[in-house]
Every structure is written in structure tokens, then in C-alpha cells.
Design an enzyme around this catalytic site. Sequence first.
Site, mmCIF file in Angstrom:
data_model
loop_
_atom_site.group_PDB
_atom_site.id
_atom_site.type_symbol
_atom_site.label_atom_id
_atom_site.label_comp_id
_atom_site.label_asym_id
_atom_site.label_seq_id
_atom_site.Cartn_x
_atom_site.Cartn_y
_atom_site.Cartn_z
ATOM 1 N NE ARG A 194 37.554 40.482 38.305
ATOM 2 C CZ ARG A 194 37.211 41.396 39.212
ATOM 3 N NH1 ARG A 194 37.396 42.656 38.979
ATOM 4 N NH2 ARG A 194 36.669 41.031 40.358
ATOM 5 C CE LYS B 274 23.175 31.354 51.772
ATOM 6 N NZ LYS B 274 24.067 31.935 52.803
ATOM 7 C CG ASP C 182 20.589 25.056 52.143
ATOM 8 O OD1 ASP C 182 21.401 24.849 53.065
ATOM 9 O OD2 ASP C 182 19.533 25.681 52.308
ATOM 10 C CG HIS C 183 26.774 25.016 53.833
ATOM 11 N ND1 HIS C 183 26.314 26.303 53.893
ATOM 12 C CD2 HIS C 183 27.236 24.738 55.080
ATOM 13 C CE1 HIS C 183 26.508 26.779 55.109
ATOM 14 N NE2 HIS C 183 27.053 25.855 55.856
ATOM 15 C CE LYS D 37 25.993 22.992 58.560
ATOM 16 N NZ LYS D 37 27.331 23.255 59.046
ATOM 17 C CD GLU E 200 26.723 32.221 61.928
ATOM 18 O OE1 GLU E 200 27.782 31.803 61.436
ATOM 19 O OE2 GLU E 200 25.960 32.995 61.338
ATOM 20 C CG ASP F 52 23.716 34.926 55.670
ATOM 21 O OD1 ASP F 52 24.195 34.567 54.589
ATOM 22 O OD2 ASP F 52 24.318 34.800 56.761
ATOM 23 C CG HIS G 137 21.607 27.550 55.730
ATOM 24 N ND1 HIS G 137 21.882 27.055 54.486
ATOM 25 C CD2 HIS G 137 22.573 28.482 55.970
ATOM 26 C CE1 HIS G 137 22.973 27.651 54.003
ATOM 27 N NE2 HIS G 137 23.396 28.525 54.884
ATOM 28 C CE LYS H 61 26.638 36.303 60.025
ATOM 29 N NZ LYS H 61 27.221 34.991 59.690
#
Length: 518
Positions: A71, A177, A206-207, A211, A245, A264, A269, A369
Amino acid sequence: MVAIATGVPADPTEAENPLTAGLERLPVGPTTLVIFGATGDLARRKLLPALYNLAHDGALPQRFHLIGVSRKEKAHEDYRAECEEAIRRFSRRAPDADVLKGLLENVKYVPGTFDNESVYAKLGELLDGFEKKAGEPLNRAFYLSTSPSFFPTIVEALGSSKLAHHEHAEVRVIIEKPFGTTLQEARELNRRVLSIFDETQVFRIDHYLGKETVQNMMAFRFANGMFEPLWNRNYIDSVQITAAEDLGVGTRAGYYDSAGALRDLIQNHMLQLLCHVAMEPPVSFTAEEVRNEKVKVLQSIPQPTPAEIPEMAVRAQYAAGHAGGEDVPGYLQEEGVPEDSTTETYAALRLEVDNWRWAGVPFYLRTGKRLARKITEIAVTLKPVPHLAFSQDGSLGVRPNQLVLTLQPNEGVSLRLGAKIPGTRMIIRPVNMEFLYGTAFLSQSPEAYERLITDAMRGDATLFTRNDEVEAQWRICDPIVKYWRGAKAGPLPQYPAGSQGPQEAAGLLRDSDQWRAI
Ligand code: BG6
């Protein structure tokens, strides 16, 4: 294992892998990559450093241009300076001045809102200009790294400005995502994307699929003959997948509070990890064959009914606690989180894969988390031996074999075996046989985005989620999201930050199971 442990083929005459023979990688054609959301967090932390590292490895096409779209008004030079700063800060390698210069020389910036026609007109001019200068058609890859609410707008604007197709080059769209926030939204988004692009042009990220360790699961299962005969309900007792995490929600409260742990991490994943464990061997490692097998797994998971959900799904939210050596606030005290938020920061599920291979084997998934530490692993527990012939004392240490694939942080594979403790008595104790990436290969793994960006540029969709796959993932999660948001969900359990998670999660397990320590 010996050959893998040294990173050298055991027998040089066997160096060619029969599974990949004939599937040489497609070349990366000359490409212009356009990043929408070019100044956002993802672009800065992941995409730009990935591009730098690809440039460093000589893995970018010889003709490569990058256009950032965002932007704010700014000059090309200012955007280049921002790119440089992001690369210096987040790249896994300290940048080499010449490589960096070479990359930045080919960077341009287009300011404007994503619904503004002039942005696409300007893009068109730049893209045509590059081609004219090159004297050849250049592939185009549009990377949507924006808030998901802009995905349809951008895709449709690319369509109406005639940028979605090219007579002489490939045009691809890479979509970050989350792909929808419900099944209905995902279907609608697929419908809109596929009204402009063909599925072969679409790369849904989907990272986790990028991996190294996730890809190694395929190698582990399908390049080793010894596991596959055991890989079924006759020998496997349960599968436990953890993505824990230690960090809290950080600065992402705005996004996270509307998503929650289930959407999430589990919807994408973790269901992908489950697919890698449960899928049948594909006939070949082509995008369609691999994804067909994954979709079959997802379709074998029964859609949870409201009556089943309290028995098979647990959610919770972190309260204040102690993590990483310091006192940390609870989720509700984090900046940007509404004080009455009921968003889950922890989710655990027990799923069944109702097919011939897996019927009756529980698949436990958990993520959260602010748990005790960061660890992503898959633990496959085998059934106990049928008979123990040792004396009672001797048998006390006998545990079922357990295979643990650690995806991060200490990437590797470990197999729990029973072994006799040295001495005059027959006493058994579990020991681990380990393979660690770090020591076996002595090389740094590329970041997931490096692999994914090159695969998208070369048109290989194997590590991307297909339209039916993403819908099949939502089909499983949607009823749980709805139930948790509804009146019947009951009070939201809490767990102290830095802990193993809520006690309620134990309720998902059979008496014979336990959660592995985080
Ligand atoms: C992202 C989630 O997709 O994955 C984040 O949105 C999460 O909330 C992250 O932290 C975890 O990825 P990784 O690669 O660190 O395991």
C-alpha cells in the site's frame, strides 16, 4: 542406516534411487516474482531471505526479477533498502555483498491498494518491459502474502487485467495460508480462484511441506523396506503428533485471536503430517499421485459429530506462568487480545483413519503456544510383545518399541528398543538408536520457503495443497470449530504458560497411552 548416517551411498553402484529415477526436476524458467504484501512480516522474515539464499546457491533463474506490491508510497530504492535490511536481519547466512547486489538490482516496487486497477496496469507495464528487454517471454509468479481477505480481490484483479494468462510463458499464483477459515469459505475461495486460474497454475502454501524433515518422512517410509511391513494396525498401537511452541502469541494477536490453535496449525500442518504417516505408497512422486494418496487419507477420517466432539477434542488457553526463565503473561493479558477472548491456544484431537490399514489405531494430535518447549515430532508406538519370558524383575523395563521422527529442533529419527543392562542378571531397559541430521549430513538444511518458491517457479505442485485436499482438511476441522464457538462447548480450560498443557488432554487417551513429555 549406516549409509544415511555418513551421508555417503553404501554402495556406489546403488547410488541412483529407483524411486526418483526418471523424475528429474523440472528446470526453473526465467521468472518475474510479484509479491503482494511485500512489506509484511512474512515477506520480510521468510520470503526475502529465502530469495537471497536461493541467489546465493545459484538456484534462481538467470533472468529473475522481483516486484514488491504494497500500500505505502515509496521509491524503488527505498524498497530495495528495506529488502536489504530484512535479508541482513533474517537470512540464515550472512549475506555476500555481490550476491545481494545482484539480487537487489532486479527489484522494483509498485505502491497501491490491491483493489486499485492502476496497480495492475503498472504491473503489466513492468512485466512487459522486462520481457522486451530480455527479448524473450518470462514466466510470472504472483505470490499472495497478504491478509487472506485480499486473496479474492487480487486474484480477480489479475484476471480482469489479463495478467492471469500468457500466450508464451507460464503464469502461476502462490497463495499463503489460511486458505479460508471454514469449509464454506475454502470452497468459495477455490471457486473464485479456479474461475480465473487453472488448478495447475495454483500453489497453495503449507510451509511444513517444504521442511526437509517432512520430506524425509517419505524417504524414511518409502526408501526403506524394513518399516513398511509393520506400518499398519497389526503392529502399530498408536500415533502421536505434537507441534508444541514455547512462544506466546507475540505480535500476531489480531490474526491469531480470530484463528485459534485448531485452525492455525491442526487444519493444515498437522493434518499434513498425519497424511505423511498414514498415506499409501504413491505409484510415483508426481504431484497428482502424492496428493491423491493424501486426499484418500483425509477422506478416511470420519467427520466428527457434535456428540463425539467432547470425547475426541480438547481445547484450552494459556494463563500466566513461567517460560524461558521468566514470568510471562496469560493469553488474555497479551497485547491486542480482547479481555474476554475464548480463543484456544491449545488444541488436541483423537482421530481415526477408518481404512483397511489403520482402522482402530488412534492418531493423537496436539499443538499449543506457550508450552514447555518448542518441539515438533511424530511418535509411532508399536504394540507390546505378545509374551514376556523374562522374570518379573527383568521385564519391568520392557516398553513397546517406539519410533520418533523429530521434525524440529533436533531433526532426526530415534527408535526405542529394549536392551539388556550389562551384568549378571537379565534386566531390560529401553535404549534409543538414533539418526541425527546435524551429525549425519553436516550441512545446513534450506528453509522451507526456499524449496517452495523454487518448486512453484518450476511448476512442481507436489509440496502444495490441492483444492480438494484443503477442502478435505476443513471437512474434519469445521465441526469442531463450530462446536467450540457454540453454547454447548462448556468452560474453556486453562494451562499455565511453560507447562505441558491442560490436564483435560489426558482424557483423550486410552488407559494404556500417555502423552510424551514436551
Ligand atoms: C504458522 C502459524 O503457520 O506456523 C504460527 O501461523 C506457528 O502460529 C508457525 O508459530 C510454526 O511454524 P514452525 O515452522 O516454526 O514450526
